[in-house]
Design an enzyme around this catalytic site. Structure first.
Site, PDB file in Angstrom:
ATOM      1  N   HIS A 123      -0.399  -0.871   6.500  1.00 52.58           N
ATOM      2  CA  HIS A 123      -0.145  -2.286   6.797  1.00 52.58           C
ATOM      3  C   HIS A 123      -0.125  -2.411   8.324  1.00 52.58           C
ATOM      4  O   HIS A 123       0.237  -1.455   9.017  1.00 52.58           O
ATOM      5  CB  HIS A 123       1.222  -2.642   6.211  1.00 52.58           C
ATOM      6  CG  HIS A 123       1.583  -4.089   6.259  1.00 52.58           C
ATOM      7  ND1 HIS A 123       2.072  -4.689   7.389  1.00 52.58           N
ATOM      8  CD2 HIS A 123       1.556  -5.047   5.316  1.00 52.58           C
ATOM      9  CE1 HIS A 123       2.329  -5.961   7.138  1.00 52.58           C
ATOM     10  NE2 HIS A 123       2.024  -6.203   5.875  1.00 52.58           N
ATOM     11  N   ASP A 200       6.755   4.408   5.230  1.00 46.75           N
ATOM     12  CA  ASP A 200       6.844   2.969   5.048  1.00 46.75           C
ATOM     13  C   ASP A 200       7.040   2.734   3.551  1.00 46.75           C
ATOM     14  O   ASP A 200       6.098   2.874   2.766  1.00 46.75           O
ATOM     15  CB  ASP A 200       5.549   2.327   5.564  1.00 46.75           C
ATOM     16  CG  ASP A 200       5.468   0.849   5.248  1.00 46.75           C
ATOM     17  OD1 ASP A 200       6.303   0.351   4.463  1.00 46.75           O
ATOM     18  OD2 ASP A 200       4.544   0.181   5.763  1.00 46.75           O
ATOM     19  N   GLN A 203       6.560  -1.007  -0.169  1.00 45.18           N
ATOM     20  CA  GLN A 203       6.037  -1.278  -1.516  1.00 45.18           C
ATOM     21  C   GLN A 203       6.529  -0.282  -2.553  1.00 45.18           C
ATOM     22  O   GLN A 203       6.073  -0.319  -3.700  1.00 45.18           O
ATOM     23  CB  GLN A 203       4.489  -1.277  -1.485  1.00 45.18           C
ATOM     24  CG  GLN A 203       3.877  -2.372  -0.658  1.00 45.18           C
ATOM     25  CD  GLN A 203       4.116  -3.773  -1.235  1.00 45.18           C
ATOM     26  OE1 GLN A 203       4.433  -3.939  -2.403  1.00 45.18           O
ATOM     27  NE2 GLN A 203       3.955  -4.785  -0.391  1.00 45.18           N
ATOM     28  N   LYS A 226      11.653  -7.626  -0.504  1.00 44.16           N
ATOM     29  CA  LYS A 226      10.699  -7.084  -1.494  1.00 44.16           C
ATOM     30  C   LYS A 226      11.431  -6.401  -2.644  1.00 44.16           C
ATOM     31  O   LYS A 226      10.828  -5.913  -3.583  1.00 44.16           O
ATOM     32  CB  LYS A 226       9.739  -6.110  -0.815  1.00 44.16           C
ATOM     33  CG  LYS A 226       8.836  -6.829   0.200  1.00 44.16           C
ATOM     34  CD  LYS A 226       7.673  -5.985   0.581  1.00 44.16           C
ATOM     35  CE  LYS A 226       7.021  -6.433   1.856  1.00 44.16           C
ATOM     36  NZ  LYS A 226       5.999  -7.467   1.670  1.00 44.16           N
ATOM     37  N   CYS A 364      -2.877  -8.071   5.492  1.00 45.48           N
ATOM     38  CA  CYS A 364      -2.392  -7.371   6.696  1.00 45.48           C
ATOM     39  C   CYS A 364      -2.881  -5.937   6.728  1.00 45.48           C
ATOM     40  O   CYS A 364      -2.170  -5.039   7.224  1.00 45.48           O
ATOM     41  CB  CYS A 364      -0.874  -7.403   6.810  1.00 45.48           C
ATOM     42  SG  CYS A 364      -0.223  -9.033   7.110  1.00 45.48           S
TER      43      CYS A 364
END
Ligand code: PMP
Length: 406
Positions: A123, A200, A203, A226, A364
């Site tokens: 991202h 990261d 997600q 999220k 993104c």
């Protein structure tokens, strides 16, 4: 155990409304998740009965608010199985967490000629802060490529590590292709080369059980919004040894020990990295969202979502001239697709008029689109409150779009 979907859906008021007079089908969970009534109630109750700034007052509500905020830190420590509570830093979100590391770790450990490794499926939030660091320090950014199915080319990783590599920053799950990266193996390889790893987890935190000690990652970043909590709150997990060495990212109240015009000294982690009034209400909403998820069970969620992914993939692939981008063997419930030569915006806008919310564009991840040789995709991203009926509605919508352009 199967989920009681009707009960779950009743918890999310936003799902039970009409958009353009149609049932609302929300398939943009990769962008943000909806909030259960339980979380909304906790926030509302807090403002009605408990609001007061934390860490500052000796008065009753301030102490209660502080306890609630620090209680969530403890809850997150348990949730991701961190060794120490002070390894949990509250931030604004994933982007903020990554920027904190890129700046602060960068100040401490990265110098001219050093190298930083990321992957081609990051991202922008996990690209740009590192690029900025490299520009600041005159360091070099190296990129792990991925193949046509959206899987990282793991055989190329070893060759990227050199004595000058200072950090590897990589996504757990690709937000545009759904690939679940084998991060445990990547972390092991990096550590063999003495390179710390930032994950990261924007997600993954809402879909998979995260155990930072088992993964042995050095940094793990995620966003509250999220994972069914409010916006403007996020987390950075970092190993104690780095937090002790890294300088503060921002200065201000709450992060200092003694302030004078001659010299200011700082508190230790986590407070050193939480300057100013933090989003304590956001943190409290995050604690409540975690309680909600734990009640349903992350394993149950993962099992249900992978069934949904299988069903949606089969149904969509049965549509002639529909291409799915991202076909890795291990995938999260994210499907990026295009219908023959129909522009992703057109598909998204027509689906919207049918009450179906999908994401269109580059998500993104412009470099991913370059590798896939497309200008963007349509992305359906699922949560545990989605149903096979939502998938059927999406398929119906896609067939309608296709017919309109035939
Ligand atoms: N990384 C990934 C993989 C993401 O999907 C996102 C959000 N789309 C981010 C980072 C940035 O998250 P936030 O905007 O909440 O900071």
């Amino acid at each position: 155990m199967s989920l009681d979907i009707n009960k779950i859906r009743a918890d999310f008021p936003i799902l039970n409304q009409k958009i353009y007079g149609k049932d609302y089908i929300y398939l943009d969970n990769g962008a943000t998740t909806q909030k259960p009534q339980q979380v909304i109630d906790v926030v509302s109750h807090f403002y009605q009965h408990s609001n007061s700034n934390i860490h500052r007052g000796v008065h009753y509500l301030s102490e209660q608010a502080t306890l609630a905020y620090e209680g969530v830190r403890k809850k997150i420590q348990t949730f991701i199985h961190a060794e120490h509570e002070h390894e949990i830093i509250f931030t604004k979100g994933t982007t903020d967490s990554i920027n904190l590391v890129a700046f602060s770790f960068g100040e401490r450990y990265v110098k001219e000629g050093d190298e930083v490794i990321i992957s081609a499926m990051e991202h922008h939030s996990n690209i740009v802060p590192w690029q900025m660091l490299c520009e600041r320090k005159n360091a070099k950014l190296k990129v792990i490529p991925f193949d046509k199915s959206g899987e990282l080319e793991l055989d190329k990783i070893d060759a990227l590590f050199t004595k000058k590599t200072r950090i590897l920053a990589i996504t757990h799950i690709s937000n545009s292709m759904g690939t679940i990266n084998p991060i445990k193996e990547i972390i092991r390889k990096a550590h063999q080369a003495n390179v710390p790893v930032l994950i990261d987890g924007a997600q993954s935190i809402q879909h998979l059980k995260i155990d930072v000690q088992d993964l042995d990652c050095d940094f793990f970043a995620f966003s509250g919004h999220k994972i069914y909590a409010e916006t403007g709150i996020g987390v950075l997990y970092a190993k104690e040894k780095y937090l002790n060495e890294m300088p503060p990212y921002q200065g201000g109240g709450d992060m200092v020990d003694k302030v004078s015009f001659e010299k200011t000294t700082y508190l230790g982690a986590p407070f050193k990295f939480e300057a100013g009034t933090p989003n304590y209400v956001g943190a409290i909403s995050l604690g409540s969202a975690i309680d909600y998820l734990l009640e349903i069970g992350l394993e149950n969620i993962a099992e249900y979502e992978s069934e949904l992914l299988k069903y949606a993939t089969e149904k969509l692939l049965a549509i002639e001239e529909l291409t799915i981008y991202g076909t890795a063997k291990k995938k999260s419930a994210i499907i990026s697709f295009l219908i023959k030569n129909i522009h992703h915006y057109d598909t998204g806008m027509i689906l919207d008029k049918m009450g179906i919310a999908v994401r269109t564009g580059t998500h993104c991840t412009q470099p991913v689109m370059d590798v896939l040789c497309v200008t963007g995709t349509v992305r359906a991203s699922f949560a545990f409150y989605n149903t096979k009926n939502d998938v059927d509605k999406l398929v119906e919508g896609v067939l309608r779009v296709k017919k309109m352009f035939d």
